[in-house]
Write a protein that holds these residues in place. Structure first.
Motif, PDB file in Angstrom:
ATOM      1  N   GLU A 101     107.217  26.501  -6.536  1.00 25.96           N
ATOM      2  CA  GLU A 101     108.143  26.813  -5.419  1.00 25.96           C
ATOM      3  C   GLU A 101     107.725  26.035  -4.211  1.00 25.96           C
ATOM      4  O   GLU A 101     108.601  25.462  -3.472  1.00 25.96           O
ATOM      5  N   SER A 102     106.559  25.814  -3.953  1.00 27.92           N
ATOM      6  CA  SER A 102     105.909  24.981  -2.912  1.00 27.92           C
ATOM      7  C   SER A 102     106.199  23.406  -3.031  1.00 27.92           C
ATOM      8  O   SER A 102     106.885  22.917  -2.105  1.00 27.92           O
ATOM      9  N   LEU A 103     106.210  22.968  -4.209  1.00 26.96           N
ATOM     10  CA  LEU A 103     106.595  21.748  -4.419  1.00 26.96           C
ATOM     11  C   LEU A 103     108.026  21.595  -4.301  1.00 26.96           C
ATOM     12  O   LEU A 103     108.485  20.566  -3.802  1.00 26.96           O
ATOM     13  N   ALA A 104     108.969  22.340  -4.788  1.00 23.09           N
ATOM     14  CA  ALA A 104     110.269  22.413  -4.560  1.00 23.09           C
ATOM     15  C   ALA A 104     110.491  22.557  -3.016  1.00 23.09           C
ATOM     16  O   ALA A 104     111.580  21.696  -2.728  1.00 23.09           O
ATOM     17  N   ASP A 105     109.969  23.194  -2.327  1.00 20.30           N
ATOM     18  CA  ASP A 105     110.334  23.347  -0.835  1.00 20.30           C
ATOM     19  C   ASP A 105     109.801  21.700  -0.149  1.00 20.30           C
ATOM     20  O   ASP A 105     110.661  21.505   0.527  1.00 20.30           O
ATOM     21  N   VAL A 106     108.818  21.104  -0.605  1.00 25.04           N
ATOM     22  CA  VAL A 106     108.446  19.857  -0.210  1.00 25.04           C
ATOM     23  C   VAL A 106     109.819  18.906  -0.390  1.00 25.04           C
ATOM     24  O   VAL A 106     109.778  18.187   0.295  1.00 25.04           O
ATOM     25  N   VAL A 107     109.701  18.967  -1.580  1.00 24.48           N
ATOM     26  CA  VAL A 107     110.631  18.108  -2.229  1.00 24.48           C
ATOM     27  C   VAL A 107     112.131  18.392  -1.483  1.00 24.48           C
ATOM     28  O   VAL A 107     112.685  17.242  -1.087  1.00 24.48           O
TER      29      VAL A 107
END
Length: 163
Positions: A101-107
């Motif tokens: 989820e954090s990676l998706a937010d960053v992306v």
């Protein structure tokens, strides 16, 4: 004749039959005239039963109970271990989901920034195209004036010859 009638009409047992062997019925002189069993003097005392078989059964039952308890403890231990592994797997899955989820937010933020930059470049390109179109129109108008000025100042040599 039914069985009930057989029982009702059959021979009645004698009181001595109900007393059992090894006992003699004596009249005790009471007014109710009941018979009471009195042990005979010539009757031998009954032999004590052999309890060794029962003791062996109790010991076997105790062994089996201990085996069942050990088996239950093993099952309890394995269930606890399985629950611990399942809990650890759930915790690991939650952590992995949080990282995803954090990676998706960053992306997502990066994509939003790129989209905003692309939109800004598209707006700038559109503004540049409008400016170029305006300059082209101005250049076309200037070229038409220059042509008109040239034609007015320099008449066409073929046109004079014909006149």
């Amino acid at each position: 004749m039914s069985e009930v009638q057989n029982v009702l009409e059959g021979p009645c047992p004698r009181p001595a039959d109900r007393i059992g062997s090894g006992r003699v019925a004596l009249f005790d002189g009471r007014s109710d005239r009941r018979l009471r069993p009195v042990p005979c003097l010539d009757v031998r005392a009954p032999a004590l039963p052999d309890w060794s078989g029962l003791v062996d059964l109790v010991r076997a039952a105790a062994r089996r109970l201990r085996q069942i308890e050990v088996h239950a403890q093993d099952q309890d231990r394995s269930c606890r271990q399985a629950l611990r592994r399942a809990r650890d797997a759930v915790v690991a899955a939650e952590r992995q989901a949080q990282r995803a989820e954090s990676l998706a937010d960053v992306v997502g933020h990066r994509v939003d920034a790129r989209i905003a930059a692309a939109a800004a470049r598209a707006d700038a390109a559109e503004a540049g195209a409008r400016a170029a179109d305006a300059r082209a129109n101005q250049a076309g108008a200037l070229a038409a004036r220059v042509q008109a000025a040239i034609l007015s100042e320099f008449p066409d040599p073929n046109a004079q010859v014909a006149a």
